[in-house]
Design an enzyme around this catalytic site. Structure first.
Site, short mmCIF file in Angstrom:
data_model
loop_
_atom_site.label_atom_id
_atom_site.label_comp_id
_atom_site.label_asym_id
_atom_site.label_seq_id
_atom_site.Cartn_x
_atom_site.Cartn_y
_atom_site.Cartn_z
N SER A 149 -15.11 -1.51 -34.72
CA SER A 149 -16.53 -0.94 -35.00
C SER A 149 -17.11 -0.85 -36.21
O SER A 149 -17.54 -1.82 -36.67
CB SER A 149 -16.06 0.43 -34.14
OG SER A 149 -17.30 1.09 -33.66
N ASP A 225 -16.95 -1.66 -22.94
CA ASP A 225 -17.29 -0.89 -24.06
C ASP A 225 -18.50 0.01 -23.99
O ASP A 225 -19.62 -0.52 -23.49
CB ASP A 225 -17.49 -1.69 -25.21
CG ASP A 225 -17.42 -0.91 -26.51
OD1 ASP A 225 -18.06 0.28 -26.64
OD2 ASP A 225 -16.79 -1.52 -27.63
N HIS A 258 -13.65 0.45 -25.55
CA HIS A 258 -13.51 0.49 -26.98
C HIS A 258 -12.59 1.06 -27.87
O HIS A 258 -12.38 1.16 -28.95
CB HIS A 258 -14.78 1.58 -27.74
CG HIS A 258 -15.37 1.28 -28.89
ND1 HIS A 258 -16.07 0.15 -29.38
CD2 HIS A 258 -15.24 2.15 -29.79
CE1 HIS A 258 -16.47 0.34 -30.72
NE2 HIS A 258 -15.96 1.59 -30.91
N1 LIG Z 1 -14.13 9.41 -28.88
C1 LIG Z 1 -14.65 9.36 -30.31
C2 LIG Z 1 -15.80 8.55 -30.39
C3 LIG Z 1 -15.78 7.81 -31.50
C4 LIG Z 1 -14.86 6.68 -31.56
O1 LIG Z 1 -14.85 6.23 -30.28
N2 LIG Z 1 -14.34 6.27 -32.47
C5 LIG Z 1 -13.43 5.07 -32.46
C6 LIG Z 1 -14.04 4.06 -33.63
S1 LIG Z 1 -15.86 3.94 -33.53
C7 LIG Z 1 -11.98 5.25 -32.72
O2 LIG Z 1 -11.25 4.50 -33.06
N3 LIG Z 1 -11.55 6.61 -32.40
C8 LIG Z 1 -9.98 6.85 -32.69
C9 LIG Z 1 -9.14 6.38 -31.90
O3 LIG Z 1 -9.41 5.99 -30.77
O4 LIG Z 1 -8.04 6.47 -32.15
C10 LIG Z 1 -14.93 11.04 -30.76
O5 LIG Z 1 -15.93 11.54 -30.14
O6 LIG Z 1 -14.50 11.51 -31.65
#
Ligand SMILES: N[C@@H](CCC(=O)N[C@@H](CS)C(=O)NCC(=O)O)C(=O)O
Length: 282
Positions: A149, A225, A258
Site C-alpha cells: 500500500s 481490495d 487489502h
Molecule cells: N483498517 C485500517 C485501514 C488502514 C489499512 O488498511 N491499513 C493497511 C495498510 S494501508 C494495513 O496493513 N493495516 C494493518 C494490518 O492489516 O495489519 C484502519 O482503519 O486502521
C-alpha cells in the site's frame, strides 16, 4: 548504536526488534530484522527491505506476513522499519486521521513545516538504515525492496529514484499514483506543499517516464481490495509503464482484499523473485 529490544527464535533464525537514534528522523526509531540461519552461521546475507502501509509498525509484516519460513530457506534477511517517526514531539494529523502523520510517513522527505523536522522516511530507509545495519549486523550490501500500500509505493519510489541501489523491487497493492488519489493528495499536500509540481519526484507513476533504470516491477493487487479504484489506481501505473516501455508484471489476484491474508498468500512469489536477483552474481 542498535539497542536490542527483544529477540525470538523463528524458523532457525532470529526475529529481533531494535531501537536506535536516527539523524534523519531526529529522534529514536524502532525497527525489526529477521536474520536467517545462514546469518547466525557467519554468512553475510542479502536483505529485503519491507515498507508497511498506513497505521502499521514493524510488527505487522513480521507477525502476519508469513515470510520467515521461506526467508530462512533462501538465506534472506528481512528488514522492517516503522512507517513514520514517532514520539510526543513528532507532529501528527491535526484532524486526528490515520492517513497523515504518525503511522503515515509516505516514505518522502518532507519540505514543509512542521513536518520537515522529523518526516524524512525516504532518506532514512534508503541511506541511513542500510548503512547502520550493514555496519552492525551480518548483512551484505545487496538489497531489494518491497512493501504494501503506502509502503508498496514507497518501495517503487525508492527503486525509481536510486538506479543501481536495489537488485529488485516489488509491491503489494501499492498506492500507484498518489498525486491523483485522496490519501496521496492529503499527505503530499502537507509534507511537500500545495503545489503538485513538487510531488512529481515522489510519485511512482510520474517517475516512470524518465526513470534512468528499467528495473522490472512485480506488483500484486487483489481484485476485491476496497481501495482499488479510489486510492490504489494500478491502471495508472500500467499505462505509464506501457508508454515508457518499463517492464511491469501486474497480477490481479481474484477475490483477494487489502489485508495481510492477501500478502501472506503471495509473499513466497515475492521472496523468490528477490532471492533470484540478490543471489545472482554481481
Ligand atoms: N483498517 C485500517 C485501514 C488502514 C489499512 O488498511 N491499513 C493497511 C495498510 S494501508 C494495513 O496493513 N493495516 C494493518 C494490518 O492489516 O495489519 C484502519 O482503519 O486502521
Amino acid at each position: 548504536m542498535l539497542e536490542l529490544l527483544s529477540e525470538n527464535r523463528s524458523f532457525g533464525g532470529l526475529h529481533r526488534r531494535y531501537r536506535h537514534p536516527s539523524s534523519e528522523l531526529n529522534g529514536p526509531a524502532t525497527l525489526a530484522v529477521y536474520l536467517p540461519p545462514q546469518a547466525l552461521a557467519g554468512e553475510r546475507v542479502p536483505a529485503l527491505y519491507w515498507l508497511s502501509g498506513l497505521t502499521c509498525t514493524d510488527e505487522n509484516v513480521m507477525q502476519k506476513g508469513g515470510a520467515h519460513r521461506l526467508a530462512a530457506e533462501l538465506g534472506l534477511a528481512l528488514v522492517a522499519p516503522d512507517t513514520s517517526p514517532r514520539g510526543a514531539e513528532v507532529p501528527t494529523d491535526p484532524e486526528g486521521g490515520w492517513d497523515l502523520g504518525q503511522g503515515a510517513g509516505f516514505y518522502v522527505d518532507a519540505t514543509q513545516a512542521p513536518w520537515d523536522r522529523h518526516y524524512r522516511m525516504h532518506s532514512y530507509v534508503v541511506e541511513e538504515l542500510p548503512a547502520l545495519l550493514e555496519a552492525e549486523l551480518p548483512l551484505a550490501p545487496a538489497r531489494s525492496i518491497s512493501g504494501h500500500s503506502m509502503g508498496g509505493h514507497g518501495a517503487l519510489v525508492a527503486a525509481l529514484r536510486h538506479p543501481g541501489r536495489y537488485r529488485s523491487v516489488s509491491a503489494f497493492a501499492p498506492i500507484c499514483h498518489p498525486a491523483a488519489c485522496p490519501w496521496g493528495r492529503k499527505a503530499f499536500g502537507a509534507y511537500l506543499g500545495p503545489d503538485p509540481r513538487a510531488w512529481a519526484g515522489w510519485d511512482a507513476t510520474l517517475l516512470i517516464p524518465d526513470a534512468a533504470e528499467r528495473l522490472p516491477l512485480l506488483v500484486d493487487q487483489g481484485s476485491a481490495d476496497p481501495f482499488l479504484d479510489t486510492q490504489l489506481r494500478p491502471a495508472d501505473l500500467a499505462a505509464a509503464a506501457e508508454a515508457a516501455g518499463h517492464p511491469l508484471q501486474l497480477r490481479l489476484q481474484e477475490g483477494y482484499d487489502h489485508s495481510y491474508f492477501f500478502i501472506a498468500s503471495f509473499i513466497d512469489d515475492h521472496l523468490r523473485h528477490h532471492a533470484a536477483a540478490l543471489r545472482a552474481p554481481g
